[in-house]
Write a protein that holds these residues in place. Sequence first.
Motif, PDB file in Angstrom:
ATOM      1  N   SER A 211      43.015  55.414  40.453  1.00  0.00           N
ATOM      2  CA  SER A 211      44.114  54.830  40.868  1.00  0.00           C
ATOM      3  C   SER A 211      45.497  55.164  41.041  1.00  0.00           C
ATOM      4  O   SER A 211      46.102  55.122  42.175  1.00  0.00           O
ATOM      5  N   TYR A 230      41.155  54.915  45.666  1.00  0.00           N
ATOM      6  CA  TYR A 230      41.264  53.339  45.192  1.00  0.00           C
ATOM      7  C   TYR A 230      39.824  52.952  45.447  1.00  0.00           C
ATOM      8  O   TYR A 230      39.498  52.025  44.407  1.00  0.00           O
ATOM      9  N   ARG A 231      39.170  53.187  46.237  1.00  0.00           N
ATOM     10  CA  ARG A 231      37.829  52.590  46.279  1.00  0.00           C
ATOM     11  C   ARG A 231      36.842  53.371  45.206  1.00  0.00           C
ATOM     12  O   ARG A 231      36.029  52.170  44.494  1.00  0.00           O
ATOM     13  N   LEU A 234      37.614  51.089  42.015  1.00  0.00           N
ATOM     14  CA  LEU A 234      36.779  49.764  42.351  1.00  0.00           C
ATOM     15  C   LEU A 234      35.408  49.983  42.062  1.00  0.00           C
ATOM     16  O   LEU A 234      35.067  49.064  41.628  1.00  0.00           O
ATOM     17  N   PRO A 238      35.272  47.018  39.089  1.00  0.00           N
ATOM     18  CA  PRO A 238      35.663  46.288  40.248  1.00  0.00           C
ATOM     19  C   PRO A 238      36.530  45.304  39.797  1.00  0.00           C
ATOM     20  O   PRO A 238      37.261  44.549  40.931  1.00  0.00           O
ATOM     21  N   ASP A 239      37.162  45.072  38.596  1.00  0.00           N
ATOM     22  CA  ASP A 239      38.213  44.016  38.271  1.00  0.00           C
ATOM     23  C   ASP A 239      39.420  45.056  37.795  1.00  0.00           C
ATOM     24  O   ASP A 239      40.402  44.575  37.048  1.00  0.00           O
ATOM     25  N   HIS A 240      39.791  46.238  38.474  1.00  0.00           N
ATOM     26  CA  HIS A 240      40.978  46.854  38.264  1.00  0.00           C
ATOM     27  C   HIS A 240      41.814  46.350  39.127  1.00  0.00           C
ATOM     28  O   HIS A 240      42.080  46.762  40.434  1.00  0.00           O
ATOM     29  N   LEU A 244      43.607  47.374  42.977  1.00  0.00           N
ATOM     30  CA  LEU A 244      43.525  46.340  44.206  1.00  0.00           C
ATOM     31  C   LEU A 244      44.716  46.013  44.543  1.00  0.00           C
ATOM     32  O   LEU A 244      45.159  46.093  45.749  1.00  0.00           O
ATOM     33  N   HIS A 263      43.863  41.516  48.820  1.00  0.00           N
ATOM     34  CA  HIS A 263      43.774  42.312  47.707  1.00  0.00           C
ATOM     35  C   HIS A 263      44.764  41.766  46.646  1.00  0.00           C
ATOM     36  O   HIS A 263      44.391  42.009  45.404  1.00  0.00           O
TER      37      HIS A 263
END
Length: 593
Positions: A211, A230-231, A234, A238-240, A244, A263
């Motif tokens: 991130s 970024y992807r 995640l 997935p809950d970062h 997001l 987002h």
Amino acid sequence: MSLRAALNQALHHFRAGRMDEAQRMAAEIRGRHPDDFDALYFSGRLCLRMGDEEQGVAYIEKALANNPGHAEAFFNLAAAQRKLGRLNDAAGSYRRAVEAAPGNAAAHYNLGNVLADLGEAEQAVACYQESLRIDPGLDQAHFNLGLALNGLRRFGEAVDSLKRATALAPDDDAAHYNLGTALINLDRLDEAAESLLRALEIDPGNADAHSNLGAALEDLDRADEAMAHYRRALEIDPDHADALNNMGAALLGPDRTDEALDHFHRALKIDPDHAGAHCNLSGVLLARGELPQGWTEYEWRWKRASPPMRKRGFPQPDWNGSSLKGKSILLSAEQGVGDEICFASMIPDIIDMGADCAVECDPRLAGLFARSFPQACVHARPYLEAENGEATFDYHLSMGSLLKFLRPAVSDFPERSSYLAVDEERRRFWRDRLSALGKGLKVGLSWRSGLMTHSRRIYFAALADMAPLLTMDNTIFVNLQYDRCADEIAEAEKRFGIVIHTWNDTDLMNDLDGAAALTSCLDAVVTPLTSIYEMGGALGIPTFAFHPPHPCIVSLGTTGVPFYPSARIIRQRVGEDWNRVFASIAGELANAA
């Protein structure tokens, strides 16, 4: 069996891992020698080894009552107290260990750790530094010192400490990660990306590093690589919420605002207290003209990490929008000079509500505000009498928070051309000085902020970008750029065969009363969205602000600028340079001449 022989035998069992036998013997020894230091201290260590911190602490405390100068016992007691969450006790015990053995680097280091846990970052830094003076090879002390300095926003020192940590422990991914974070805060983005990539070589599954690397790459104009990181963050988590939020900020633009909003909302569903996502959401909502919710989200500015903001420490309760008739209120200015000028537009509203109004502001604005708002009592910051309670008020409010009460809709912005009053003598001085330059449109120029970072570059131009404007006929250009810019001006003058008038006896940075007088005598101002724009708009001067294609908060969903009727925002289109923007400004100026 003598006491010493019994203790040695119990210790032998202890070291051999025969804990039941060691416990049995320790109990027998305490029975015969209930106040002996060694018996009690051994019993305490044995309990700690077996995970019974409460009993271990009790035995060691009793032992220390008989031998209060035993450094090792205080050290072990402190470690147990910290494990139990008794941080203040642990700090006291580590201090006793340091007093008994001032050359013990580990005691200084661990005291620093406890102080960091307690939020005493400055004291923690001093402890880490002392531990490293004793033993410069403590890589973890360098690391924790870097973390503490990072938290204190002493980023340059943090980088030095974290570089030493990575040199001593080159495979410590956390050290590389935190070094990268500190470098981002110094806007040393190439170095930051290198450090974060190294962290990811060691631990490819570090979502935080992905991130933050994305954020660094985005500011380096490497947007595709940023989005990939970024992807990846995640995919790992997935809950970062940070990823997001960062991805949402990267998506901001004329065509992807809805994606950005999604987002931000997802980040806030995961972490409802994510200040960065709230602030980004505020910007989007305000740019769309959704003012009530936008101003509510704007209140999260106080909790964001970067740039950090600190509320002034006034004891009065915050005003809640209730009647001010017969009440007194202190308004404290906030953020930068431009924000202070903008928010000052609401001082007349407060006075009109029947309030006895005092204002605390940047000292450079105190004279201008006192003249502009004679019914208010203006104080240069810091207003210590109000802070310590000597001067009393019914309410206090930071001026940006007035917006949610006084400007809930665009229709609530007053239709006034200006609200700042300049010094008439100084205005006459500048009118005569500018008249002496000859006939022609007098246009003030600013092209960038005094705070230039990679992420802010897109909002600013170079003088060379202003070619359509700087080649206008019958135009006299006046410098309003308030920092060191002599070389930039000289280059532009040579390139375009013009003069950009600058006066050595004028301090545009610190003499804001003088800068206001100068600006009030101009026919127009061309500037990005800096304090120059705020000053021009507040004085009612035709002000042309150039802006990238990103959402423009100050327009508040309109085609104009509700804060300043005399201001215009001229925006780039996606993918273009500044040429069309400045050609458009030049055309409008030519038509107005």
